[in-house]
Scaffold this motif. Structure first.
Motif, PDB file in Angstrom:
ATOM      1  N   SER A  31       1.155  -1.852  -0.169  1.00 42.59           N
ATOM      2  CA  SER A  31       0.104  -0.261  -0.129  1.00 42.59           C
ATOM      3  C   SER A  31       1.497   0.849  -0.311  1.00 42.59           C
ATOM      4  N   LEU A  54      -2.796  -1.781  -8.425  1.00 38.71           N
ATOM      5  CA  LEU A  54      -4.486  -2.408  -8.253  1.00 38.71           C
ATOM      6  C   LEU A  54      -5.604  -1.399  -8.488  1.00 38.71           C
ATOM      7  N   GLU A  55      -4.932  -0.238  -7.542  1.00 33.76           N
ATOM      8  CA  GLU A  55      -5.852   1.119  -7.034  1.00 33.76           C
ATOM      9  C   GLU A  55      -4.950   2.343  -6.538  1.00 33.76           C
ATOM     10  N   PRO A  56      -5.494   3.551  -7.289  1.00 32.16           N
ATOM     11  CA  PRO A  56      -7.036   3.311  -7.312  1.00 32.16           C
ATOM     12  C   PRO A  56      -7.199   2.834  -8.700  1.00 32.16           C
ATOM     13  N   ALA A  57      -9.211   2.639  -9.113  1.00 35.48           N
ATOM     14  CA  ALA A  57      -9.578   2.463 -10.352  1.00 35.48           C
ATOM     15  C   ALA A  57      -8.896   3.366 -12.052  1.00 35.48           C
ATOM     16  N   ARG A  60      -4.587   2.637 -12.561  1.00 30.07           N
ATOM     17  CA  ARG A  60      -4.769   1.661 -13.408  1.00 30.07           C
ATOM     18  C   ARG A  60      -5.418   1.811 -14.327  1.00 30.07           C
TER      19      ARG A  60
END
Length: 87
Positions: A31, A54-57, A60
């Motif tokens: 993270s 992976l995140e935030p969308a 990505r």
């Protein structure tokens, strides 16, 4: 994000990222606080294939677009084959 085996990142101000666990495939989930998508985009592209956001969308998706543009730019021309270089 996920980090490839052996990959270490530092977050803002040089602090190590918070590694949240390993998976069976050897990748480490981590993270990292994202305060600015522009900066994060540039920082997370630097390690190449050793990082998967992976995140935030939104980040990505932006990285996905950049990688697609790079792939198109570096696609073989004139029938030359493109072999992975391992870098």
């Amino acid at each position: 994000m996920r980090l490839a085996p052996g990959t270490r990142l530092t977050g803002p101000q040089g602090r190590a990222v918070d590694e949240t666990g390993r998976r069976d495939d050897g990748w480490t989930r981590a993270s990292v606080p994202v305060e600015n998508l522009d900066r994060a985009h540039d920082e997370f592209l630097r390690p190449g294939t050793a990082v998967e956001v992976l995140e935030p969308a939104e980040l990505r998706e932006r990285i996905t677009r950049t990688v697609a543009e790079l792939a198109a730019r570096y696609a073989p021309r004139g029938g030359n084959s493109l072999a992975p270089c391992g870098d």
